[in-house]
Motif scaffolding. Structure first.
Motif, PDB file in Angstrom:
ATOM      1  N   VAL A 275       0.843  -1.193   0.000  1.00 56.98           N
ATOM      2  CA  VAL A 275       0.000   0.000   0.000  1.00 56.98           C
ATOM      3  C   VAL A 275       0.878   1.243   0.000  1.00 56.98           C
ATOM      4  O   VAL A 275       1.971   1.252   0.575  1.00 56.98           O
ATOM      5  N   GLN A 276       0.423   2.282  -0.681  1.00 55.45           N
ATOM      6  CA  GLN A 276       1.109   3.573  -0.663  1.00 55.45           C
ATOM      7  C   GLN A 276       0.060   4.674  -0.717  1.00 55.45           C
ATOM      8  O   GLN A 276      -1.063   4.445  -1.157  1.00 55.45           O
ATOM      9  N   ALA A 277       0.428   5.871  -0.267  1.00 58.45           N
ATOM     10  CA  ALA A 277      -0.568   6.942  -0.168  1.00 58.45           C
ATOM     11  C   ALA A 277       0.062   8.306  -0.386  1.00 58.45           C
ATOM     12  O   ALA A 277       1.269   8.500  -0.219  1.00 58.45           O
ATOM     13  N   HIS A 301      -5.208   9.885  -1.662  1.00 53.50           N
ATOM     14  CA  HIS A 301      -5.183   8.943  -2.783  1.00 53.50           C
ATOM     15  C   HIS A 301      -4.312   7.780  -2.333  1.00 53.50           C
ATOM     16  O   HIS A 301      -3.121   7.954  -2.064  1.00 53.50           O
ATOM     17  N   VAL A 302      -4.910   6.606  -2.246  1.00 57.09           N
ATOM     18  CA  VAL A 302      -4.214   5.414  -1.762  1.00 57.09           C
ATOM     19  C   VAL A 302      -4.236   4.358  -2.853  1.00 57.09           C
ATOM     20  O   VAL A 302      -5.244   4.181  -3.545  1.00 57.09           O
ATOM     21  N   THR A 303      -3.115   3.655  -3.007  1.00 50.81           N
ATOM     22  CA  THR A 303      -3.020   2.555  -3.964  1.00 50.81           C
ATOM     23  C   THR A 303      -2.713   1.268  -3.214  1.00 50.81           C
ATOM     24  O   THR A 303      -1.683   1.163  -2.543  1.00 50.81           O
ATOM     25  N   LEU A 304      -3.632   0.306  -3.324  1.00 54.34           N
ATOM     26  CA  LEU A 304      -3.469  -1.008  -2.710  1.00 54.34           C
ATOM     27  C   LEU A 304      -3.146  -2.035  -3.786  1.00 54.34           C
ATOM     28  O   LEU A 304      -3.708  -1.995  -4.883  1.00 54.34           O
ATOM     29  N   THR A 305      -2.251  -2.974  -3.470  1.00 60.03           N
ATOM     30  CA  THR A 305      -1.932  -4.064  -4.383  1.00 60.03           C
ATOM     31  C   THR A 305      -2.406  -5.377  -3.775  1.00 60.03           C
ATOM     32  O   THR A 305      -2.078  -5.691  -2.630  1.00 60.03           O
ATOM     33  N   GLY A 450       6.612   8.774   0.016  1.00 62.95           N
ATOM     34  CA  GLY A 450       7.388   8.253  -1.103  1.00 62.95           C
ATOM     35  C   GLY A 450       7.701   6.776  -1.006  1.00 62.95           C
ATOM     36  O   GLY A 450       8.514   6.262  -1.784  1.00 62.95           O
ATOM     37  N   ARG A 451       7.078   6.061  -0.076  1.00 60.70           N
ATOM     38  CA  ARG A 451       7.358   4.638   0.095  1.00 60.70           C
ATOM     39  C   ARG A 451       6.143   3.784  -0.259  1.00 60.70           C
ATOM     40  O   ARG A 451       4.998   4.200  -0.074  1.00 60.70           O
ATOM     41  N   LYS A 452       6.416   2.594  -0.737  1.00 57.97           N
ATOM     42  CA  LYS A 452       5.400   1.548  -0.811  1.00 57.97           C
ATOM     43  C   LYS A 452       5.578   0.701   0.440  1.00 57.97           C
ATOM     44  O   LYS A 452       6.656   0.137   0.679  1.00 57.97           O
ATOM     45  N   LEU A 453       4.529   0.609   1.240  1.00 57.75           N
ATOM     46  CA  LEU A 453       4.600  -0.164   2.475  1.00 57.75           C
ATOM     47  C   LEU A 453       4.264  -1.618   2.171  1.00 57.75           C
ATOM     48  O   LEU A 453       3.236  -1.921   1.557  1.00 57.75           O
ATOM     49  N   LEU A 454       5.145  -2.520   2.614  1.00 63.68           N
ATOM     50  CA  LEU A 454       5.005  -3.948   2.331  1.00 63.68           C
ATOM     51  C   LEU A 454       4.411  -4.651   3.545  1.00 63.68           C
ATOM     52  O   LEU A 454       4.897  -4.483   4.669  1.00 63.68           O
ATOM     53  N   TRP A 455       3.380  -5.439   3.308  1.00 70.55           N
ATOM     54  CA  TRP A 455       2.585  -6.014   4.394  1.00 70.55           C
ATOM     55  C   TRP A 455       2.839  -7.517   4.523  1.00 70.55           C
ATOM     56  O   TRP A 455       2.723  -8.270   3.547  1.00 70.55           O
TER      57      TRP A 455
END
Length: 480
Positions: A275-277, A301-305, A450-455
């Motif tokens: 997820v990133q925002a 604005h959030v982007t979930l993968t 500026g980060r994509k957070l990895l879950w």
């Protein structure tokens, strides 16, 4: 951080209870009889926790089925409870749900929870542990750990019938979208957009500095519940708590379950893995941008993968936009044709076409709109009688029939992962604006930007930015 507290067990409640060991006297149907008469033994005895606002309409809809009796009412605010107390004068009234369950558990079949978000999980879990069916307003919980706890509880207590209050999941629209997709009408979906014009309450603001005396009708300590102790302010009740992280979950919590539910059902989504925002800013004066860590931002604005599922060929990217931000209009949509419902919407992008819908998955449409006259697929999915209004009766009927006998639109097996997704989005929103002091006199850094957070779904933690894991599971106030 502490574990999500386990609610007192049924055995504990029974041990503490001061009720006499007496049962209700049920008058047989043949005695009272009459066409349309429902015997007390055939009625679901419902206790409402939070019976003003949405809770008021929820219990009214249960009662409207004719198969549920509102037996108990519980609210921390007599003003908010007034209409429900008038509508159900025979229902016994409490202010503290813990006392109600302790004293009345023998006379309750099911519990409806419609409190502010921060107080959803504990009464729901307590009721489930006592074998009571539960209906919980959206979002299911305030924290990711709570959502996982209720999802797991639904597995541990399989006789408990569960339903989340995202009534749009019972609409025909989501079933039409599923049928189109399953028929291959738009090919393989790889991208989804969900957007809303919420919030319509204040966000991105400083906590009020002026305190006040709580109204006599309000038990402020009970309203705070699991949240930290603090002085009462007029700003919060009855609605504006949504914009404050200790109590609400912002626009995502308010509308996410209504807009993200259709993609979950259509694509069989479960847990996101990244997820990133980015978030909108506010200005406290002409030259200075504000930072208010307790307040949700005015827009995001959030982007979930999501990993690919049995119904997709690749990973799925889901975009969430709030505060009036909208995706680019599809080329297939005419310049004057309505996008979503104007303020809210859902857009599926497949490799062979696109489809969209409005809030609650209403008014599903293929794009371009001319395709709706050209495409016809067979109806393969049963519809819910009454659609959104039937969501309540669906739960009542399932409770009376017994777990596993009838199909539900939003059981916790679906509602839990759905809630986790929108709370993961909020995790990125909160992480975006985390402040970390730089060297003395050099201001602050924002490590989440500026980060994509990895879950890590098994460990329930972000693996590449530990600072945001504090929001996965909050500490409850002592006594809760």
């Amino acid at each position: 951080m502490s574990q999500v507290p386990e609610a007192p067990s049924r055995r504990d409640f029974v041990k503490k209870s001061t009720l006499a060991a007496a049962s209700f006297f049920i008058v047989p149907r043949f005695v009272l009889g009459g066409k349309g008469y429902t015997a007390p033994s055939d009625q679901l005895l419902v206790a409402g926790i939070g019976v003003g606002g949405k809770g008021e309409s929820d219990i009214a809809m249960f009662a409207k089925t004719g198969k549920a009796r509102i037996a108990f009412l519980c609210d921390v605010d007599d003003r908010r409870a007034a209409n429900s107390r008038k509508a159900f004068p025979q229902a016994k009234y409490y202010k503290d749900w813990r006392k109600m369950l302790e004293k009345e558990h023998k006379h309750i079949d099911a519990v409806s929870v419609s409190t502010p978000d921060h107080n959803h999980a504990m009464p729901a879990l307590a009721a489930m542990q006592m074998g009571k069916h539960v209906y919980v307003q959206k979002p299911l919980t305030h924290d990711i750990a709570e959502a996982r706890a209720l999802t797991d509880a639904a597995k541990r207590y399989p006789k408990v019938v569960t339903q989340m209050g995202n009534q749009g999941s019972s609409n025909d629209g989501v079933r039409q979208l599923m049928e189109w997709y399953d028929a291959g009408t738009i090919g393989d979906v790889h991208t989804v957009y969900c957007w809303t014009d919420r919030p319509v309450w204040p966000q991105g603001i400083a906590w009020p500095t002026t305190t006040a005396t709580p109204p006599a009708e309000l038990d402020w300590d009970l309203w705070l519940g699991t949240a930290p102790k603090r002085d009462y302010v007029d700003h919060l009740i009855p609605f504006n708590w949504r914009g404050w992280w200790p109590y609400g979950t912002g626009a995502l919590g308010d509308m996410g379950c209504h807009l993200m539910e259709a993609p979950f059902r259509v694509l069989d989504l479960e847990y996101a893995n990244a997820v990133q925002a980015s978030v909108g800013s506010v200005y406290v004066d002409e030259f200075k941008r504000g930072y208010f860590p307790e307040s949700c931002p005015p827009s995001s604005h959030v982007t979930l993968t999501f990993p690919k599922t049995a119904k997709t060929k690749q990973d799925i990217t889901m975009h969430w936009m709030d505060g009036g931000i909208q995706p680019e209009r599809p080329d297939e949509l005419g310049a004057n044709e309505l996008f979503g419902d104007g303020g809210n919407g859902i857009l599926f992008i497949g490799d062979k076409g696109k489809m969209m819908a409005s809030t609650y998955a209403e008014n599903p449409r293929l794009l371009p709109l001319s395709r709706n006259q050209e495409v016809s697929v067979p109806q393969t999915l049963a519809r819910v009688p009454g659609q959104a209004n039937g969501h309540y009766g669906q739960w009542v009927e399932a409770c009376l029939a017994g777990a596993g006998k009838t199909k539900l639109s939003s059981p916790f097996a679906l509602a839990g992962p759905l809630t986790e997704a929108l709370l993961m989005a909020n995790l990125a929103v909160r992480g975006y604006d985390l402040q970390k002091p730089k060297a003395a006199g050099q201001g602050f850094d924002y490590p989440g930007r500026g980060r994509k957070l990895l879950w890590d779904n098994q460990q329930m933690r972000i693996t590449n930015l530990d600072e945001v894991n504090q929001f996965v599971k909050r500490d409850y106030r002592t006594g809760w």
